[in-house]
Design a protein around this motif. Structure first.
Motif, mmCIF file in Angstrom:
data_model
loop_
_atom_site.group_PDB
_atom_site.id
_atom_site.type_symbol
_atom_site.label_atom_id
_atom_site.label_comp_id
_atom_site.label_asym_id
_atom_site.label_seq_id
_atom_site.Cartn_x
_atom_site.Cartn_y
_atom_site.Cartn_z
ATOM 1 N N VAL A 132 1.025 -1.338 -0.194
ATOM 2 C CA VAL A 132 -0.096 -0.066 -0.058
ATOM 3 C C VAL A 132 1.022 1.281 0.009
ATOM 4 O O VAL A 132 2.015 1.253 0.475
ATOM 5 N N ARG A 133 0.254 2.220 -0.541
ATOM 6 C CA ARG A 133 0.973 3.508 -0.455
ATOM 7 C C ARG A 133 0.308 4.494 0.693
ATOM 8 O O ARG A 133 -1.095 4.841 0.684
ATOM 9 N N ASP A 134 0.719 4.840 1.627
ATOM 10 C CA ASP A 134 0.150 5.545 2.818
ATOM 11 C C ASP A 134 1.088 6.283 3.536
ATOM 12 O O ASP A 134 1.923 5.922 4.567
ATOM 13 N N PRO A 135 1.668 7.385 2.913
ATOM 14 C CA PRO A 135 2.657 8.345 3.477
ATOM 15 C C PRO A 135 2.386 8.572 4.979
ATOM 16 O O PRO A 135 3.626 8.485 5.767
ATOM 17 N N GLU A 136 1.165 8.675 5.591
ATOM 18 C CA GLU A 136 1.174 8.788 7.127
ATOM 19 C C GLU A 136 1.525 7.418 7.835
ATOM 20 O O GLU A 136 2.415 7.804 8.816
ATOM 21 N N GLY A 137 1.047 6.440 7.405
ATOM 22 C CA GLY A 137 1.354 5.167 7.986
ATOM 23 C C GLY A 137 2.883 4.867 7.818
ATOM 24 O O GLY A 137 3.621 4.335 8.586
ATOM 25 N N TYR A 138 3.365 5.232 6.529
ATOM 26 C CA TYR A 138 4.808 5.075 6.294
ATOM 27 C C TYR A 138 5.603 5.804 7.449
ATOM 28 O O TYR A 138 6.733 5.264 8.072
ATOM 29 N N MET A 142 8.184 4.407 10.408
ATOM 30 C CA MET A 142 9.550 4.649 10.297
ATOM 31 C C MET A 142 9.753 5.349 11.686
ATOM 32 O O MET A 142 10.956 5.072 12.220
ATOM 33 N N ARG A 143 9.039 6.208 12.232
ATOM 34 C CA ARG A 143 9.291 6.776 13.429
ATOM 35 C C ARG A 143 9.377 5.873 14.542
ATOM 36 O O ARG A 143 10.399 5.839 15.268
ATOM 37 N N ALA A 160 5.386 4.635 20.469
ATOM 38 C CA ALA A 160 5.299 4.744 18.987
ATOM 39 C C ALA A 160 4.794 3.495 18.043
ATOM 40 O O ALA A 160 4.253 3.653 17.188
ATOM 41 N N LEU A 161 5.372 2.450 18.469
ATOM 42 C CA LEU A 161 5.057 1.229 17.825
ATOM 43 C C LEU A 161 3.654 0.930 17.791
ATOM 44 O O LEU A 161 3.078 0.414 16.797
ATOM 45 N N VAL A 162 3.071 0.898 19.126
ATOM 46 C CA VAL A 162 1.559 0.496 18.935
ATOM 47 C C VAL A 162 0.708 1.486 18.477
ATOM 48 O O VAL A 162 -0.245 0.932 17.833
ATOM 49 N N GLU A 163 1.042 2.803 18.276
ATOM 50 C CA GLU A 163 0.237 3.594 17.650
ATOM 51 C C GLU A 163 0.402 3.434 16.062
ATOM 52 O O GLU A 163 -0.319 3.587 15.506
#
Length: 287
Positions: A132-138, A142-143, A160-163
């Motif tokens: 999928v392309r999802d800039p916000e999820g990406y 990454m964070r 951060a990972l759970v979110e």
């Protein structure tokens, strides 16, 4: 969380000169296994995972077989593999760089129950699309992955990972049955699969396996591959590698693991392990 140095890995013949990686575990997340890597020479053999695979492509392109099709994951793509789905992977072009996580079904189910809710919350969560392309999820992934790798603030990385997983499940997850052909395998394939999973630590004979399934050897190979995506031998190697992972996590020596899991020797274990996990047993065992 020690990382294997690239120069050391090359000296030991563990990776090619164009490959580099770091493997570690985030213990707060059900011993979540994480990988950051660039591969230009490494080729994954077809295999499965008992866990989910969730990650992103940073650079280049990885091509892989999944759900009966050849996929091409490029920079900016989010990648998902559900438990039990047959896949492989290799560079398409010069190389690819990616960050991956291997969350357990328990962890994903826990988050999915909060995010997806509904009466089906006791079922099996899965990701609908493999790419999928999802800039916000990406960006969220990454964070989280970066914080886990730096290991500077365990609580912050955990949050951060759970979110990130919650966001990815909300946008790409569902409670319908996991789309794996193995769930519809006929009785003969189930019998053969069960036999392999309980006899992986010894010598397995194809004629004996066919007798257990009640099919000829050739017919068994064809039916097994059609329903599970792997030949009986490839499936057996998968089972052995998963058993080896468990023993390595416990701290067993690689030579002992090889003998206990049905491999001919430690070199055989190393080749099969790296072809499916991406790193050799020694790097996987490091904590």
């Amino acid at each position: 969380m020690d990382a294997i140095e690239q120069s050391m890995a090359v000296d030991r013949g563990l990776v090619g000169p164009g490959d580099r990686y770091r493997f570690w575990r985030a213990e707060r997340h059900d011993a979540l296994e994480c990988l950051s890597a660039t591969f230009s020479n490494h080729r994954y053999a077809r295999h499965t995972h008992e866990t989910f695979v969730v990650g992103v492509i940073l650079e280049g392109c990885e091509t892989y077989y999944l759900r009966g099709e050849q996929k091409y994951a490029r920079a900016g793509d989010l990648c998902f593999v559900n438990p039990g789905e047959v896949h492989d992977g290799e560079p398409y072009g010069a190389s690819f760089t990616y960050r991956m996580t291997y969350p357990s079904e328990t962890l994903i189910r826990e988050i999915a129950q909060d995010v997806l809710g509904g009466e089906e919350a006791s079922g099996q969560p899965y990701f609908r699309e493999p790419l999928v392309r999802d800039p916000e999820g990406y960006a969220a992934f990454m964070r989280a992955h970066g914080r886990l790798e730096r290991d500077e603030d365990a609580f912050g990385g955990e949050e951060a990972l759970v979110e990130a997983y919650a966001l990815l499940l909300k946008r790409n997850g569902d409670w319908r049955g996991t789309p794996v052909e193995g769930g519809r395998a006929p009785e003969a394939v189930r019998l053969a699969r069960d036999y392999l999973e309980t006899h992986f630590d010894g010598t397995v004979d194809l004629a004996e396996l066919a007798a257990v399934a009640g099919l000829s050897r050739y017919h068994l190979i064809r039916v097994f591959r059609r329903h599970l995506g792997l030949t009986p031998h490839a499936y057996l190697t998968d089972v052995r590698v998963r058993a080896a992972q468990e023993r390595l996590r416990r701290g067993d020596a690689a030579a002992d693991v090889a003998a206990a899991c049905g491999f001919a020797d430690q070199s055989h274990l190393t080749r099969a392990f790296k072809a499916r996990i991406g790193v050799p047993p020694a790097a996987f065992a490091r904590r």
